[in-house]
Write a protein that holds these residues in place. Structure first.
Motif, PDB file in Angstrom:
ATOM      1  N   VAL A   1      13.536  29.764  58.792  1.00 32.55           N
ATOM      2  CA  VAL A   1      12.503  30.759  59.053  1.00 32.55           C
ATOM      3  C   VAL A   1      11.146  30.076  58.867  1.00 32.55           C
ATOM      4  O   VAL A   1      10.838  29.564  57.792  1.00 32.55           O
ATOM      5  N   LEU A   2      10.363  30.038  59.939  1.00 32.07           N
ATOM      6  CA  LEU A   2       9.040  29.406  59.850  1.00 32.07           C
ATOM      7  C   LEU A   2       8.030  30.451  59.394  1.00 32.07           C
ATOM      8  O   LEU A   2       7.834  31.455  60.072  1.00 32.07           O
ATOM      9  N   SER A   3       7.412  30.203  58.275  1.00 30.78           N
ATOM     10  CA  SER A   3       6.483  31.205  57.759  1.00 30.78           C
ATOM     11  C   SER A   3       5.159  31.146  58.519  1.00 30.78           C
ATOM     12  O   SER A   3       4.799  30.117  59.103  1.00 30.78           O
ATOM     13  N   PHE A   4       4.448  32.262  58.524  1.00 35.15           N
ATOM     14  CA  PHE A   4       3.126  32.314  59.152  1.00 35.15           C
ATOM     15  C   PHE A   4       2.031  32.141  58.104  1.00 35.15           C
ATOM     16  O   PHE A   4       0.863  32.370  58.393  1.00 35.15           O
ATOM     17  N   HIS A   5       2.419  31.786  56.883  1.00 36.82           N
ATOM     18  CA  HIS A   5       1.419  31.638  55.827  1.00 36.82           C
ATOM     19  C   HIS A   5       0.444  30.527  56.207  1.00 36.82           C
ATOM     20  O   HIS A   5       0.837  29.482  56.727  1.00 36.82           O
TER      21      HIS A   5
ATOM     22  N   ASP B   1       1.371  27.001  55.112  1.00 34.86           N
ATOM     23  CA  ASP B   1       2.500  26.410  55.843  1.00 34.86           C
ATOM     24  C   ASP B   1       2.065  25.978  57.246  1.00 34.86           C
ATOM     25  O   ASP B   1       2.472  24.929  57.734  1.00 34.86           O
ATOM     26  N   CYS B   2       1.248  26.821  57.885  1.00 35.91           N
ATOM     27  CA  CYS B   2       0.766  26.471  59.233  1.00 35.91           C
ATOM     28  C   CYS B   2      -0.024  25.172  59.168  1.00 35.91           C
ATOM     29  O   CYS B   2       0.160  24.280  59.996  1.00 35.91           O
TER      30      CYS B   2
ATOM     31  N   SER C   1      -3.922  33.663  60.294  1.00 36.14           N
ATOM     32  CA  SER C   1      -3.411  33.981  58.968  1.00 36.14           C
ATOM     33  C   SER C   1      -4.558  34.090  57.942  1.00 36.14           C
ATOM     34  O   SER C   1      -4.521  34.934  57.051  1.00 36.14           O
TER      35      SER C   1
END
Ligand SMILES: [Zn+2]
Ligand SMILES: [Zn+2]
Length: 266
Positions: free
Chosen positions: A7-11, A14-15, A44
């Protein structure tokens, strides 16, 4: 986002990490993908800022907003909230004097104007240009790495900043047409100022007639057509378009036309 079981976070953090990782590949395709991650990082940041307004805007409303609406709202609310600052929070004694330091931190920020400008600029690299513009695109791509490196450097301290505060005091009224709340920064409200409903399907424009007890009294900006039958027809300014017709209930029809005017330059 779900990719191969991860699961790629949108935080925002992390981006930005993914931007840095893509940049290290040092090839044009990776730079393009880095643009997408950087856009999501900026979105974000904007969503994180929006959370500060939870008390003034019902979450049910802004949880539906897409990035453009978020930017428009934040620019409305924080036109000048682009200064770094240091914040100390003290516990008070019984006389209201500071007793004990409970929080201390530096807030780093950049203006939303800056974010929005770069958000649009990065967007340029996400689309296939027309055949005519492809040479121009490749030319621009040669400068992309330097530009992205600069952005990463500028965004890093903002991402690392763990707190934010709400600068604007919100005033709001309900749009006469769509019923949605129209928010505005109370400190920047002036009599005569135009305020737009940010609902994209609406966009009605108002002017501030007065404000009493922190509540703006607004009137829609409208054009009045007085028909020969005596009827007054009001047309919202944002709906006025050249070469369109306005019908009166008596059956008369009026053409909207634009006339050029001139005045002497003084
Ligand atoms: Zn509206
Ligand atoms: Zn009429």
């Amino acid at each position: 986002m779900f990719l191969g079981g991860i699961v790629l976070s949108f935080h925002k953090k992390d981006c930005l990490e993914r931007v840095k990782s893509l940049m290290s590949n040092d090839d044009e395709a990776s730079f393009r993908y880095a643009c997408l991650e950087l856009r999501q990082c900026i979105e974000s940041i904007a969503y994180a800022k929006l959370k500060n307004y939870k008390k003034v805007v019902p979450e049910s409303q802004f949880s539906e907003w897409h990035p453009k609406r978020v930017f428009d709202f934040l620019l409305e609310m924080e036109p000048k909230a682009d200064k770094d600052y240091h914040l100390n929070i003290y516990e008070e004694d019984e006389n209201g004097n500071p007793k004990k330091l409970v929080f201390s931190g530096d807030h780093k920020t950049i203006s939303l104007q800056y974010i929005k400008k770069n958000y649009n600029k990065i967007g340029y690299y996400l689309h296939t240009p027309t055949l005519n513009k492809q040479a121009e695109y490749h030319e621009a791509s040669t400068k992309l790495k330097r530009y992205l490196d600069k952005l990463v450097k500028e965004l890093e301290p903002i991402i690392d900043c763990t707190f934010d505060s709400r600068m604007g005091i919100a005033a709001h009224f309900n749009c006469h047409d769509c019923g949605q709340s129209v928010y505005h920064n109370l400190e920047t409200i002036k009599i005569g100022k135009n305020i737009r409903c940010l609902n994209e399907q609406c966009g009605k424009i108002y002017y501030v007639e007065n404000y009493i007890d922190e509540k703006p009294l607004v009137k829609p900006i409208q054009m009045k057509i007085t028909c020969d039958c005596g009827n007054d027809i009001y047309v919202d300014q944002h709906k006025v378009k050249e070469n369109t017709y306005i019908d009166c209930e008596c059956g008369d029809r009026y053409l909207i036309d634009k006339r050029w005017v001139y005045r002497k330059e003084t």
